[in-house]
Design a protein around this motif. Structure first.
Motif, PDB file in Angstrom:
ATOM      1  N   LEU B  97      35.284 -35.411 -12.999  1.00  0.00           N
ATOM      2  CA  LEU B  97      33.855 -35.733 -12.947  1.00  0.00           C
ATOM      3  C   LEU B  97      32.979 -34.494 -13.119  1.00  0.00           C
ATOM      4  O   LEU B  97      31.872 -34.585 -13.655  1.00  0.00           O
ATOM      5  N   GLY B  98      33.459 -33.361 -12.663  1.00  0.00           N
ATOM      6  CA  GLY B  98      32.739 -32.114 -12.899  1.00  0.00           C
ATOM      7  C   GLY B  98      31.914 -31.634 -11.720  1.00  0.00           C
ATOM      8  O   GLY B  98      31.440 -32.427 -10.913  1.00  0.00           O
ATOM      9  N   PRO B  99      31.722 -30.293 -11.646  1.00  0.00           N
ATOM     10  CA  PRO B  99      31.037 -29.688 -10.508  1.00  0.00           C
ATOM     11  C   PRO B  99      29.535 -29.527 -10.697  1.00  0.00           C
ATOM     12  O   PRO B  99      28.870 -29.027  -9.791  1.00  0.00           O
ATOM     13  N   SER B 100      28.990 -29.908 -11.855  1.00  0.00           N
ATOM     14  CA  SER B 100      27.552 -29.656 -12.034  1.00  0.00           C
ATOM     15  C   SER B 100      26.918 -30.638 -12.992  1.00  0.00           C
ATOM     16  O   SER B 100      27.589 -31.290 -13.787  1.00  0.00           O
ATOM     17  N   LEU B 101      25.604 -30.736 -12.883  1.00  0.00           N
ATOM     18  CA  LEU B 101      24.782 -31.522 -13.806  1.00  0.00           C
ATOM     19  C   LEU B 101      23.640 -30.629 -14.274  1.00  0.00           C
ATOM     20  O   LEU B 101      23.089 -29.861 -13.486  1.00  0.00           O
ATOM     21  N   THR B 102      23.295 -30.750 -15.553  1.00  0.00           N
ATOM     22  CA  THR B 102      22.097 -30.089 -16.055  1.00  0.00           C
ATOM     23  C   THR B 102      21.154 -31.188 -16.539  1.00  0.00           C
ATOM     24  O   THR B 102      21.544 -32.015 -17.369  1.00  0.00           O
ATOM     25  N   LEU B 103      19.948 -31.222 -15.989  1.00  0.00           N
ATOM     26  CA  LEU B 103      19.039 -32.351 -16.194  1.00  0.00           C
ATOM     27  C   LEU B 103      17.710 -31.878 -16.778  1.00  0.00           C
ATOM     28  O   LEU B 103      17.140 -30.890 -16.300  1.00  0.00           O
ATOM     29  N   PRO B 104      17.202 -32.580 -17.791  1.00  0.00           N
ATOM     30  CA  PRO B 104      15.932 -32.168 -18.410  1.00  0.00           C
ATOM     31  C   PRO B 104      14.735 -32.448 -17.507  1.00  0.00           C
ATOM     32  O   PRO B 104      14.734 -33.408 -16.733  1.00  0.00           O
ATOM     33  N   ILE B 105      13.731 -31.593 -17.635  1.00  0.00           N
ATOM     34  CA  ILE B 105      12.463 -31.741 -16.903  1.00  0.00           C
ATOM     35  C   ILE B 105      11.340 -31.836 -17.931  1.00  0.00           C
ATOM     36  O   ILE B 105      11.311 -31.074 -18.898  1.00  0.00           O
ATOM     37  N   LEU B 106      10.431 -32.757 -17.719  1.00  0.00           N
ATOM     38  CA  LEU B 106       9.276 -32.913 -18.610  1.00  0.00           C
ATOM     39  C   LEU B 106       8.064 -33.300 -17.767  1.00  0.00           C
ATOM     40  O   LEU B 106       8.155 -34.232 -16.945  1.00  0.00           O
ATOM     41  N   GLY B 107       6.970 -32.582 -17.963  1.00  0.00           N
ATOM     42  CA  GLY B 107       5.723 -32.922 -17.270  1.00  0.00           C
ATOM     43  C   GLY B 107       5.860 -32.945 -15.760  1.00  0.00           C
ATOM     44  O   GLY B 107       5.304 -33.810 -15.081  1.00  0.00           O
ATOM     45  N   GLY B 108       6.631 -32.012 -15.223  1.00  0.00           N
ATOM     46  CA  GLY B 108       6.705 -31.881 -13.772  1.00  0.00           C
ATOM     47  C   GLY B 108       7.650 -32.846 -13.081  1.00  0.00           C
ATOM     48  O   GLY B 108       7.677 -32.928 -11.855  1.00  0.00           O
ATOM     49  N   ARG B 109       8.443 -33.579 -13.877  1.00  0.00           N
ATOM     50  CA  ARG B 109       9.390 -34.526 -13.277  1.00  0.00           C
ATOM     51  C   ARG B 109      10.734 -34.470 -13.983  1.00  0.00           C
ATOM     52  O   ARG B 109      10.826 -34.091 -15.150  1.00  0.00           O
ATOM     53  N   LEU B 110      11.809 -34.889 -13.298  1.00  0.00           N
ATOM     54  CA  LEU B 110      13.097 -35.072 -13.969  1.00  0.00           C
ATOM     55  C   LEU B 110      12.907 -36.115 -15.054  1.00  0.00           C
ATOM     56  O   LEU B 110      12.341 -37.184 -14.815  1.00  0.00           O
ATOM     57  N   HIS B 111      13.397 -35.823 -16.251  1.00  0.00           N
ATOM     58  CA  HIS B 111      13.224 -36.725 -17.393  1.00  0.00           C
ATOM     59  C   HIS B 111      14.538 -37.506 -17.609  1.00  0.00           C
ATOM     60  O   HIS B 111      15.257 -37.302 -18.583  1.00  0.00           O
ATOM     61  N   LEU B 112      14.829 -38.392 -16.655  1.00  0.00           N
ATOM     62  CA  LEU B 112      16.067 -39.181 -16.709  1.00  0.00           C
ATOM     63  C   LEU B 112      15.793 -40.562 -17.284  1.00  0.00           C
ATOM     64  O   LEU B 112      14.638 -41.024 -17.298  1.00  0.00           O
ATOM     65  N   GLY B 113      16.846 -41.236 -17.734  1.00  0.00           N
ATOM     66  CA  GLY B 113      16.718 -42.635 -18.105  1.00  0.00           C
ATOM     67  C   GLY B 113      16.444 -43.490 -16.865  1.00  0.00           C
ATOM     68  O   GLY B 113      16.748 -43.078 -15.732  1.00  0.00           O
ATOM     69  N   THR B 114      15.891 -44.677 -17.115  1.00  0.00           N
ATOM     70  CA  THR B 114      15.486 -45.591 -16.027  1.00  0.00           C
ATOM     71  C   THR B 114      16.597 -45.832 -15.005  1.00  0.00           C
ATOM     72  O   THR B 114      16.345 -45.954 -13.813  1.00  0.00           O
ATOM     73  N   TRP B 115      17.835 -45.943 -15.482  1.00  0.00           N
ATOM     74  CA  TRP B 115      18.929 -46.341 -14.611  1.00  0.00           C
ATOM     75  C   TRP B 115      19.791 -45.180 -14.139  1.00  0.00           C
ATOM     76  O   TRP B 115      20.827 -45.387 -13.520  1.00  0.00           O
TER      77      TRP B 115
END
Lengths: 149, 149, 149
Positions: B97-115
């Motif tokens: 599964l892995g030890p880390s996640l890298t997540l995009p940020i846009l406009g001051g918030r995490l830019h994740l998909g809805t789910w």
């Protein structure tokens, strides 16, 4: 601050190998970073990188046994068999474990847990020398005029 | 802009747990970033992080059942058995599964998909409190003199 | 330098698909970076991204067969079955392969190995159009006054 270099590792036998020391030794620049990230990337599709227990060689041998069991060679469903029995399983194992690690840096050092070490996962019988691309980025220590020399 | 902090989570039972809210709450600085990346790193080798469906607790229970099936305990081939039946499987699950996640940020918030939600994957029976290292980097909003106060 | 954009891919059939070309074509800014990293992120929990062999379509078909075997549909232990037989296996496959790739950039180009290509892994029968978030960061080439126009 950005820094990048390629690091070619000596050939390793099939299996899981600790390479934390080689990676850190290739990056004297790491010590200048107050905070940052190190990206370690393997430029191959039949070897991979993971982070796991850095003390017991038994753990690394169990990894090899587990992945050989979970991704068997000579599975009758494989279509891509031309490059050897170990080739297609190597691609799948490499995808499961992943081609890169991103590791935090704090105070000029990798900020890993006590038991975490970087593994080179060599999935081929004779994979040869593998090349990593190391990318360092972060904020450097501010050195004031009054800092000790 | 760089920011880093360690976040220690309360002990979770073995299984898969949504922790998006705790991670975001630990990072008020996130809201100042126009664009950037958040790196979430777990400082352990028997727990891991993944991103998956954030609505149904059934999904998280199915994850636990699947991984217990795919990486069984008390497999006769394990050599590293000293630290308990759940230890070696925990290292393997964590690597898958892995030890880390890298997540995009846009406009001051995490830019994740809805789910999409961040899962803490606790692979040990009694893993205790787990520590994450959070690293935030990116470009801050430009505030002009005429910006509303 | 930071740059981000969302890229919506046309719907792909269930299976593994090479998308390196579409990703690079969406990023003319990439060519200005001396050194940097590209983060490719999929905003879904039933499709994923991996890096693997970019030459043989057989390899991509073997990936599809392997993952269907390793994460079976209609397993009697699944609790989350409401959204179709392909749904819960899709979440698990996506977690095994991962939602993002971080790729090195050197001299204005992705610095990948010869055989490495970006795969879109579509785990649903009818997944529809998938959206990626691309984040580019790095150091730009210094252009001196005497550079050719």
């Amino acid at each position: 601050m950005w820094h990048t270099c390629d690091l070619t590792l000596k050939p390793h036998p099939r299996g899981f190998h600790l390479i934390t020391r080689e990676v850190v030794a290739a990056l004297p620049e790491l010590s200048t970073l107050r905070v940052g990230l190190l990206h370690v990337f393997i430029r191959h599709t039949s070897a991979s990188l993971t982070l796991s227990e850095n003390a017991s060689p038994e753990v690394r041998r169990d990894f090899e046994r587990y992945f050989n069991h979970a991704v068997p060679e000579r599975w009758r469903e494989y279509e891509h068999t031309l490059e050897g029995d170990d080739d297609m399983p190597a691609h799948i194992k490499a995808a499961l474990l992943g081609p890169s690690l991103t590791l935090p840096i704090l105070g000029g050092r990798l900020h890993l847990g006590t038991w975490q070490g970087i593994y080179l996962c060599e999935h081929r019988d004779r994979g040869g020398a593998r090349t990593l691309t190391l990318t360092l980025q972060g904020e450097q220590e501010v050195r004031t005029a009054s800092s000790p020399k």
